[in-house]
Scaffold this motif. Structure first.
Motif, mmCIF file in Angstrom:
data_model
loop_
_atom_site.group_PDB
_atom_site.id
_atom_site.type_symbol
_atom_site.label_atom_id
_atom_site.label_comp_id
_atom_site.label_asym_id
_atom_site.label_seq_id
_atom_site.Cartn_x
_atom_site.Cartn_y
_atom_site.Cartn_z
ATOM 1 N N VAL A 113 -34.809 3.668 -33.414
ATOM 2 C CA VAL A 113 -33.925 3.007 -33.295
ATOM 3 C C VAL A 113 -34.630 2.119 -31.306
ATOM 4 C CG1 VAL A 113 -32.070 1.079 -32.537
ATOM 5 C CG2 VAL A 113 -32.855 2.161 -35.230
ATOM 6 N N SER A 114 -33.770 3.993 -30.943
ATOM 7 C CA SER A 114 -34.245 3.522 -29.380
ATOM 8 C C SER A 114 -35.507 3.495 -28.844
ATOM 9 C CB SER A 114 -33.576 5.092 -29.272
ATOM 10 O OG SER A 114 -31.788 5.677 -29.382
ATOM 11 N N VAL A 115 -36.439 4.465 -30.152
ATOM 12 C CA VAL A 115 -37.695 4.096 -29.559
ATOM 13 C C VAL A 115 -38.276 2.916 -29.177
ATOM 14 C CG1 VAL A 115 -39.989 4.391 -30.329
ATOM 15 C CG2 VAL A 115 -38.452 6.689 -30.126
ATOM 16 N N GLY A 116 -37.812 2.013 -30.245
ATOM 17 C CA GLY A 116 -38.552 0.575 -30.661
ATOM 18 C C GLY A 116 -37.521 0.401 -29.374
ATOM 19 N N ALA A 117 -36.161 0.212 -29.010
ATOM 20 C CA ALA A 117 -35.312 -0.444 -27.828
ATOM 21 C C ALA A 117 -36.120 -0.376 -27.046
ATOM 22 C CB ALA A 117 -33.951 -0.510 -28.041
ATOM 23 N N SER A 118 -36.289 0.554 -26.460
ATOM 24 C CA SER A 118 -36.939 1.392 -25.066
ATOM 25 C C SER A 118 -38.186 0.763 -25.241
ATOM 26 C CB SER A 118 -36.903 2.703 -24.912
ATOM 27 O OG SER A 118 -37.591 3.138 -24.165
ATOM 28 N N ALA A 119 -39.605 0.277 -26.078
ATOM 29 C CA ALA A 119 -40.370 -0.313 -25.676
ATOM 30 C C ALA A 119 -40.199 -2.112 -25.479
ATOM 31 C CB ALA A 119 -41.027 -0.322 -26.952
ATOM 32 N N VAL A 120 -39.196 -2.325 -25.983
ATOM 33 C CA VAL A 120 -38.548 -3.567 -25.241
ATOM 34 C C VAL A 120 -38.007 -3.846 -24.349
ATOM 35 C CG1 VAL A 120 -37.609 -6.214 -25.886
ATOM 36 C CG2 VAL A 120 -37.991 -4.327 -28.287
ATOM 37 N N ARG A 121 -37.600 -2.637 -23.866
ATOM 38 C CA ARG A 121 -36.637 -3.085 -22.654
ATOM 39 C C ARG A 121 -37.850 -2.624 -21.356
ATOM 40 N NH1 ARG A 121 -35.628 1.133 -19.039
ATOM 41 N NH2 ARG A 121 -36.072 2.709 -20.442
ATOM 42 N N ARG A 122 -38.880 -2.008 -21.729
ATOM 43 C CA ARG A 122 -39.975 -1.415 -20.834
ATOM 44 C C ARG A 122 -40.900 -3.098 -20.224
ATOM 45 N NH1 ARG A 122 -40.026 2.527 -17.140
ATOM 46 N NH2 ARG A 122 -42.058 2.574 -17.074
ATOM 47 N N ALA A 123 -41.200 -3.445 -21.709
ATOM 48 C CA ALA A 123 -42.280 -4.570 -21.904
ATOM 49 C C ALA A 123 -40.980 -5.620 -21.174
ATOM 50 C CB ALA A 123 -42.089 -5.447 -23.292
ATOM 51 N N ASN A 124 -39.990 -5.943 -20.990
ATOM 52 C CA ASN A 124 -39.219 -6.907 -20.401
ATOM 53 C C ASN A 124 -39.014 -6.564 -19.191
ATOM 54 O OD1 ASN A 124 -38.584 -8.309 -22.982
ATOM 55 N ND2 ASN A 124 -36.577 -7.139 -23.055
ATOM 56 N N GLU A 125 -38.925 -5.350 -18.624
ATOM 57 C CA GLU A 125 -39.103 -4.520 -17.550
ATOM 58 C C GLU A 125 -40.059 -5.293 -16.919
ATOM 59 O OE1 GLU A 125 -38.567 -0.480 -17.131
ATOM 60 O OE2 GLU A 125 -36.092 -1.021 -17.122
ATOM 61 N N ARG A 126 -41.216 -5.775 -16.768
ATOM 62 C CA ARG A 126 -42.708 -5.651 -16.527
ATOM 63 C C ARG A 126 -42.502 -7.283 -16.692
ATOM 64 N NH1 ARG A 126 -44.092 -1.122 -19.842
ATOM 65 N NH2 ARG A 126 -45.084 -2.580 -21.774
ATOM 66 N N ARG A 127 -42.353 -7.624 -16.929
ATOM 67 C CA ARG A 127 -42.238 -9.501 -17.524
ATOM 68 C C ARG A 127 -41.869 -9.387 -16.081
ATOM 69 N NH1 ARG A 127 -40.592 -9.854 -22.434
ATOM 70 N NH2 ARG A 127 -42.654 -9.588 -23.612
ATOM 71 N N THR A 128 -40.342 -8.843 -15.940
ATOM 72 C CA THR A 128 -39.527 -9.407 -15.056
ATOM 73 C C THR A 128 -40.129 -9.119 -13.683
ATOM 74 O OG1 THR A 128 -37.406 -8.782 -16.054
ATOM 75 C CG2 THR A 128 -37.066 -8.799 -13.838
ATOM 76 N N ALA A 129 -40.560 -8.063 -13.486
ATOM 77 C CA ALA A 129 -41.401 -7.587 -12.300
ATOM 78 C C ALA A 129 -42.508 -8.638 -12.051
ATOM 79 C CB ALA A 129 -42.421 -5.952 -12.291
ATOM 80 N N SER A 132 -40.547 -11.690 -10.678
ATOM 81 C CA SER A 132 -40.041 -11.198 -9.139
ATOM 82 C C SER A 132 -41.483 -11.542 -8.347
ATOM 83 C CB SER A 132 -39.619 -10.297 -9.083
ATOM 84 O OG SER A 132 -38.801 -9.853 -8.360
ATOM 85 N N LEU A 133 -42.415 -11.198 -8.422
ATOM 86 C CA LEU A 133 -43.616 -10.812 -7.852
ATOM 87 C C LEU A 133 -43.602 -12.172 -7.340
ATOM 88 C CD1 LEU A 133 -45.867 -9.652 -6.392
ATOM 89 C CD2 LEU A 133 -47.102 -9.120 -7.751
ATOM 90 N N ALA A 134 -44.098 -12.906 -8.915
ATOM 91 C CA ALA A 134 -44.541 -14.373 -8.026
ATOM 92 C C ALA A 134 -43.775 -15.499 -7.167
ATOM 93 C CB ALA A 134 -44.252 -14.979 -9.763
ATOM 94 N N ALA A 135 -42.449 -15.242 -7.772
ATOM 95 C CA ALA A 135 -41.323 -15.864 -6.890
ATOM 96 C C ALA A 135 -41.404 -15.315 -5.361
ATOM 97 C CB ALA A 135 -39.432 -15.029 -7.420
ATOM 98 N N ASP A 136 -41.511 -13.318 -5.152
ATOM 99 C CA ASP A 136 -41.793 -13.560 -3.521
ATOM 100 C C ASP A 136 -42.441 -14.062 -3.121
ATOM 101 O OD1 ASP A 136 -39.382 -11.608 -3.971
ATOM 102 O OD2 ASP A 136 -40.885 -9.973 -4.617
ATOM 103 N N THR A 161 -30.749 -17.788 -0.568
ATOM 104 C CA THR A 161 -30.064 -18.654 -1.477
ATOM 105 C C THR A 161 -29.285 -18.471 -2.638
ATOM 106 O OG1 THR A 161 -31.819 -17.430 -3.354
ATOM 107 C CG2 THR A 161 -33.036 -18.777 -1.836
ATOM 108 N N ALA A 162 -28.623 -19.520 -2.870
ATOM 109 C CA ALA A 162 -27.310 -19.680 -4.329
ATOM 110 C C ALA A 162 -27.909 -19.099 -5.574
ATOM 111 C CB ALA A 162 -27.449 -21.340 -4.575
ATOM 112 N N ASP A 163 -29.629 -19.632 -5.926
ATOM 113 C CA ASP A 163 -30.131 -19.116 -7.170
ATOM 114 C C ASP A 163 -30.981 -17.845 -6.442
ATOM 115 O OD1 ASP A 163 -31.372 -18.509 -9.178
ATOM 116 O OD2 ASP A 163 -32.592 -20.777 -9.389
ATOM 117 N N HIS A 164 -30.023 -16.627 -7.135
ATOM 118 C CA HIS A 164 -30.847 -15.398 -7.261
ATOM 119 C C HIS A 164 -31.895 -14.409 -7.916
ATOM 120 C CE1 HIS A 164 -27.416 -14.820 -4.584
ATOM 121 N NE2 HIS A 164 -26.110 -15.008 -5.573
ATOM 122 N N VAL A 165 -32.223 -15.421 -8.178
ATOM 123 C CA VAL A 165 -33.422 -15.641 -9.014
ATOM 124 C C VAL A 165 -35.105 -15.962 -8.569
ATOM 125 C CG1 VAL A 165 -34.675 -15.574 -11.770
ATOM 126 C CG2 VAL A 165 -32.252 -15.029 -11.652
ATOM 127 N N ALA A 166 -34.340 -17.076 -8.815
ATOM 128 C CA ALA A 166 -35.261 -17.891 -7.810
ATOM 129 C C ALA A 166 -35.718 -17.281 -6.379
ATOM 130 C CB ALA A 166 -35.141 -19.472 -7.991
#
Length: 407
Positions: A113-129, A132-136, A161-166
């Protein structure tokens, strides 16, 4: 672009100080130290305790911790080490019925389960990165990076900005050198969201062209009004009713041109157009004073103006900066910041009090830093909705000989 270090884009550009890993966790493999330490402690603890209290099954925490800190490979490695430690301790060194096969299956399942959770987390981190790059990229397209001492001005800015994500909102500012003097704009588009960002982008594009080509500041402001009207019509055509009623407040300045190779002496002359916006403040060792206001209406509401000159365009007023004074421009995210009791931040009074204690505060970088931190203290714990906050401090510099280059 000269901004302050600290909040997400100054770089204070998104509002919050980014989270930083602990200093001793820097490096690619240093994060392995925590799960490794936890594994060793569990093994030693199990060997130290008696049979009435077995700890070896606690190794299920090791792959879970690794999944939160490291990648898939490290998680798989520590999952295997956890299973190996369980087999070594429970079956080889301290065999007994207290844990046995159910515990082993639990540790193995936790590893999978931990290996699967790590794979999901890494995929989400890459998507977030990527997001974030697009927002920059969007942010730096709207608010282009500016060099130090741009247009003969020592300048410093804070953009939160009030929207810390955008990472970009409806506030905007820019400096545009031209043969007619350095033009400056700071404004605030009404509303939030992508519509406000789009309006600020088109206004900045118009300012950069009009500020360079137009000889009169009145014509610069007039072209901004026309562009805002076109943006309103465009959004109405798209069926975006809110965008069709959107307007923007702004202050547009023009510093008198100075011959290259000379030094500014005496008062630095400034032309000013205020379009529904607060007048800038002149901050210096002798105190704080507001510059003159032309009393114009916001961009997009030009039909409401009743005091336009006959040749069209808003009214232009003149003022100046004495030696040692810094010009401070700000949006309503500063003046309308409220504390827990709903009291607005008293910008001018706070600056007067701070300058009495430290006259050197009038330097552009120190000035914007002081106001930013003062606003943050003022709104701490408040229940009121946050707004975009922008500060721009300008101080004329001696003009050095240089080739004509006004991008």
């Amino acid at each position: 672009m000269r901004r302050l270090p600290g909040d997400a884009t100054t770089q204070m550009r998104s509002g919050r100080v980014p989270d930083r890993p602990l200093p001793w966790l820097h490096g690619r493999h240093a994060v392995w130290a925590l799960p490794a330490l936890l594994l060793v402690l569990i093994v030693l603890g199990d060997l130290w305790t008696g049979r009435s209290f077995r700890m070896i099954a606690w190794v299920v925490m090791v792959p879970a911790l690794t999944a939160a800190l490291a990648g898939v490979g490290a998680t798989a490695l520590f999952s295997a080490l956890s299973v190996g430690a369980y087999l070594l301790i429970d079956w080889a060194l301290r065999p007994g019925p207290e844990t046995g096969l159910p515990g082993l299956l639990l540790v193995a399942a936790a590893g999978v389960v931990s290996v699967g959770a790590s794979a999901v987390r890494r995929a989400n981190e890459r998507r977030t990165a990527k997001l974030s790059l697009a927002a920059d990229v969007v942010r730096d397209t709207v608010l282009r990076p500016l060099p130090y001492h741009w247009g003969g001005l020592d300048w410093s800015a804070v953009y939160v900005t009030a929207d810390h994500v955008a990472r970009v909102g409806g506030d905007f500012y820019d400096l545009q050198p031209s043969r007619y003097g350095t033009r400056v704009i700071l404004g605030d588009v009404q509303g939030k969201g992508l519509g406000a960002v789009a309006a600020s982008a088109v206004l900045l594009g118009t300012f950069r062209e009009a500020g360079y080509h137009e000889g009169r500041l009145r014509d610069v402001a007039r072209r901004l009004e026309t562009r805002m009207k076109r943006q309103q019509a465009y959004t109405r055509y798209l069926g975006q009713d809110e965008g069709g009623e959107r307007f923007a407040t702004a202050v547009v300045l023009s510093f008198d041109p100075v011959e290259p190779g000379t030094v500014r002496r005496g008062v630095a002359g400034i032309e000013i157009v205020t379009l529904g916006h607060d007048a800038p403040l002149a901050v210096g060792p002798d105190g704080v004073r507001p510059l003159r206001s032309s009393g114009g209406v916001p961009l997009g509401m030009g039909e409401l103006a009743c005091d336009r000159p006959e040749d069209g365009g808003p009214r232009v007023v003149r003022d100046g900066l004495a030696p040692g004074e810094t010009l401070l421009l700000f949006t309503d995210g500063v003046t309308e910041a409220r504390d827990r009791d709903g009291v607005f931040y008293p910008l001018q009074q706070d600056l007067e009090r701070a300058l009495a204690e430290d006259p050197g505060l009038a330097r552009p970088d120190r000035l914007v830093r002081h106001v930013r931190h003062a606003v943050a203290r003022h709104i701490a714990g408040t229940r009121w909705e946050a707004d975009d906050l922008t500060l721009l401090a300008l101080s004329p510099l001696p003009v050095e000989p240089q080739r004509e280059a006004f991008p």
